[in-house]
Design a protein around this motif. Sequence first.
Motif, PDB file in Angstrom:
ATOM      1  N   ARG A 109       0.790  -0.956   0.025  1.00 15.29           N
ATOM      2  CA  ARG A 109       0.126  -0.015   0.024  1.00 15.29           C
ATOM      3  C   ARG A 109       0.760   1.130  -0.117  1.00 15.29           C
ATOM      4  NH1 ARG A 109      -3.470  -1.668   4.701  1.00 15.29           N
ATOM      5  NH2 ARG A 109      -4.547  -3.614   3.846  1.00 15.29           N
ATOM      6  N   ILE A 110       2.059   1.307   0.773  1.00 14.54           N
ATOM      7  CA  ILE A 110       2.911   2.429   1.013  1.00 14.54           C
ATOM      8  C   ILE A 110       4.372   2.030   0.449  1.00 14.54           C
ATOM      9  CG2 ILE A 110       3.810   4.070   2.365  1.00 14.54           C
ATOM     10  CD1 ILE A 110       1.212   3.131   4.432  1.00 14.54           C
ATOM     11  N   PRO A 111       4.485   2.421  -1.051  1.00 11.47           N
ATOM     12  CA  PRO A 111       5.714   2.057  -1.372  1.00 11.47           C
ATOM     13  C   PRO A 111       6.991   2.296  -0.846  1.00 11.47           C
ATOM     14  CG  PRO A 111       4.167   2.760  -3.274  1.00 11.47           C
ATOM     15  CD  PRO A 111       3.655   2.891  -1.868  1.00 11.47           C
ATOM     16  N   ALA A 112       6.808   3.867   0.008  1.00 13.87           N
ATOM     17  CA  ALA A 112       8.074   4.568   0.706  1.00 13.87           C
ATOM     18  C   ALA A 112       8.491   3.587   1.553  1.00 13.87           C
ATOM     19  CB  ALA A 112       7.393   5.752   0.928  1.00 13.87           C
ATOM     20  N   VAL A 113       7.637   2.708   2.283  1.00 10.94           N
ATOM     21  CA  VAL A 113       8.019   1.698   3.343  1.00 10.94           C
ATOM     22  C   VAL A 113       9.177   0.795   3.013  1.00 10.94           C
ATOM     23  CG1 VAL A 113       7.287  -0.086   5.028  1.00 10.94           C
ATOM     24  CG2 VAL A 113       5.979   1.924   4.452  1.00 10.94           C
ATOM     25  N   ARG A 114       9.071   0.530   1.750  1.00 16.54           N
ATOM     26  CA  ARG A 114      10.225  -0.431   1.042  1.00 16.54           C
ATOM     27  C   ARG A 114      11.616   0.559   1.214  1.00 16.54           C
ATOM     28  NH1 ARG A 114       8.672  -5.109  -0.609  1.00 16.54           N
ATOM     29  NH2 ARG A 114       6.526  -5.660  -1.333  1.00 16.54           N
ATOM     30  N   LYS A 115      11.666   1.659   0.893  1.00 22.16           N
ATOM     31  CA  LYS A 115      12.677   2.490   0.975  1.00 22.16           C
ATOM     32  C   LYS A 115      13.354   2.743   2.262  1.00 22.16           C
ATOM     33  CE  LYS A 115      11.790   4.660  -3.498  1.00 22.16           C
ATOM     34  NZ  LYS A 115      11.675   5.903  -4.143  1.00 22.16           N
ATOM     35  N   ILE A 116      12.257   2.922   3.299  1.00 24.56           N
ATOM     36  CA  ILE A 116      12.642   3.021   4.671  1.00 24.56           C
ATOM     37  C   ILE A 116      13.189   1.893   5.303  1.00 24.56           C
ATOM     38  CG2 ILE A 116      11.712   3.612   7.004  1.00 24.56           C
ATOM     39  CD1 ILE A 116       9.671   5.318   5.467  1.00 24.56           C
ATOM     40  N   HIS A 118      14.805  -0.644   3.559  1.00 26.08           N
ATOM     41  CA  HIS A 118      16.096  -0.592   2.981  1.00 26.08           C
ATOM     42  C   HIS A 118      17.047   0.301   3.750  1.00 26.08           C
ATOM     43  CE1 HIS A 118      19.230  -0.832  -0.136  1.00 26.08           C
ATOM     44  NE2 HIS A 118      19.394   0.307   0.160  1.00 26.08           N
ATOM     45  N   THR A 119      16.763   1.590   3.881  1.00 25.43           N
ATOM     46  CA  THR A 119      17.705   2.448   4.511  1.00 25.43           C
ATOM     47  C   THR A 119      18.138   1.882   6.100  1.00 25.43           C
ATOM     48  OG1 THR A 119      16.877   4.300   3.470  1.00 25.43           O
ATOM     49  CG2 THR A 119      18.188   4.801   5.687  1.00 25.43           C
ATOM     50  N   VAL A 120      17.262   1.401   6.804  1.00 25.53           N
ATOM     51  CA  VAL A 120      17.217   0.897   8.122  1.00 25.53           C
ATOM     52  C   VAL A 120      18.212  -0.421   8.089  1.00 25.53           C
ATOM     53  CG1 VAL A 120      16.302  -0.224  10.089  1.00 25.53           C
ATOM     54  CG2 VAL A 120      15.095   1.742   9.236  1.00 25.53           C
ATOM     55  N   GLU A 121      17.853  -1.256   7.222  1.00 24.23           N
ATOM     56  CA  GLU A 121      18.620  -2.414   7.152  1.00 24.23           C
ATOM     57  C   GLU A 121      20.117  -2.231   6.760  1.00 24.23           C
ATOM     58  OE1 GLU A 121      15.986  -4.696   4.492  1.00 24.23           O
ATOM     59  OE2 GLU A 121      14.746  -5.398   6.197  1.00 24.23           O
ATOM     60  N   TYR A 122      20.111  -1.299   5.843  1.00 24.17           N
ATOM     61  CA  TYR A 122      21.656  -0.886   5.502  1.00 24.17           C
ATOM     62  C   TYR A 122      22.389  -0.302   6.603  1.00 24.17           C
ATOM     63  CZ  TYR A 122      25.307   2.191   3.678  1.00 24.17           C
ATOM     64  OH  TYR A 122      26.487   2.518   3.167  1.00 24.17           O
ATOM     65  N   LEU A 123      21.848   0.581   7.365  1.00 23.34           N
ATOM     66  CA  LEU A 123      22.445   1.215   8.437  1.00 23.34           C
ATOM     67  C   LEU A 123      22.736  -0.043   9.501  1.00 23.34           C
ATOM     68  CD1 LEU A 123      20.280   4.513   8.955  1.00 23.34           C
ATOM     69  CD2 LEU A 123      22.596   4.059   8.210  1.00 23.34           C
ATOM     70  N   ASP A 124      21.826  -0.888   9.745  1.00 27.81           N
ATOM     71  CA  ASP A 124      22.178  -2.181  10.871  1.00 27.81           C
ATOM     72  C   ASP A 124      23.152  -3.025  10.097  1.00 27.81           C
ATOM     73  OD1 ASP A 124      19.943  -1.842  12.505  1.00 27.81           O
ATOM     74  OD2 ASP A 124      18.784  -3.303  11.517  1.00 27.81           O
ATOM     75  N   LEU A 125      23.335  -3.111   8.823  1.00 28.32           N
ATOM     76  CA  LEU A 125      24.288  -3.801   8.115  1.00 28.32           C
ATOM     77  C   LEU A 125      25.809  -2.899   8.535  1.00 28.32           C
ATOM     78  CD1 LEU A 125      25.163  -6.337   6.677  1.00 28.32           C
ATOM     79  CD2 LEU A 125      24.860  -4.990   4.434  1.00 28.32           C
ATOM     80  N   VAL A 126      25.898  -1.965   8.081  1.00 26.02           N
ATOM     81  CA  VAL A 126      26.930  -1.017   8.308  1.00 26.02           C
ATOM     82  C   VAL A 126      27.432  -1.092   9.898  1.00 26.02           C
ATOM     83  CG1 VAL A 126      27.970   1.241   7.883  1.00 26.02           C
ATOM     84  CG2 VAL A 126      26.904   0.214   6.029  1.00 26.02           C
ATOM     85  N   GLY A 127      26.430  -0.672  10.608  1.00 27.20           N
ATOM     86  CA  GLY A 127      26.570  -0.682  11.865  1.00 27.20           C
ATOM     87  C   GLY A 127      27.105  -1.952  12.745  1.00 27.20           C
ATOM     88  N   SER A 128      26.801  -2.982  12.038  1.00 27.10           N
ATOM     89  CA  SER A 128      27.144  -4.317  12.520  1.00 27.10           C
ATOM     90  C   SER A 128      28.549  -4.379  12.330  1.00 27.10           C
ATOM     91  CB  SER A 128      26.357  -5.589  11.972  1.00 27.10           C
ATOM     92  OG  SER A 128      25.027  -5.448  12.395  1.00 27.10           O
TER      93      SER A 128
END
Length: 192
Positions: A109-116, A118-128
């Motif tokens: 329903r809200i395509p922007a959620v996928r982008k959000i 993605h950003t959170v998962e990217y930050l988790d990965l780099v943070g890890s």
Amino acid sequence: MGQRVDRPVTVEEKVAAVSDLTRDEEVAALVATDLLRRPTVAQQVAPEQKLRAVAELTRDETVAQEVTRDLLRRPSVAREAMRDDTARMVVNRAWFGNSEAARERVRDRIPAVRKIEHTVEYLDLVGSCHQFVATLGRLVPRLRGQEFSDDEREHVRRGVTKVRTAAGWLEAAMGRGDFILDGQLVQLLRGG
């Protein structure tokens, strides 16, 4: 012996008469429903018979869902049910499945959620990655002068192997764009 009486008197004669009258399935269902509405009758049914009856009556998925929902609304029943490892695991899987389905509906329903995400998962990965390096940078210098047993060294060696394997998998996955865990990697990461 073997003959029915016109006016049953003993319990056995009464049971035989009721059995005769309830040979028809529809009649038997109505009589059973009526009898089980009587609390004193239901209390006299043996626990194993009650379990068998409930199991039989809940073969229907809709009935089973409603009965389970009603039972789990009782705190003592829910608490006892969650002490069973299998029940808890199945409930957790169902909860995760429901959460994932709800999350997927929101994503659709809200395509922007996928982008959000993605950003959170990217930050988790780099943070890890940064956290791992920072933790080693803090811990390794403290190890100076400490003696480790062969068993301790072996545990650390296995951990380093897991880290190398996971890092290699991450690096390859980023290069290929294939982020699926294969069975052997899962086994290794779990400690097998």
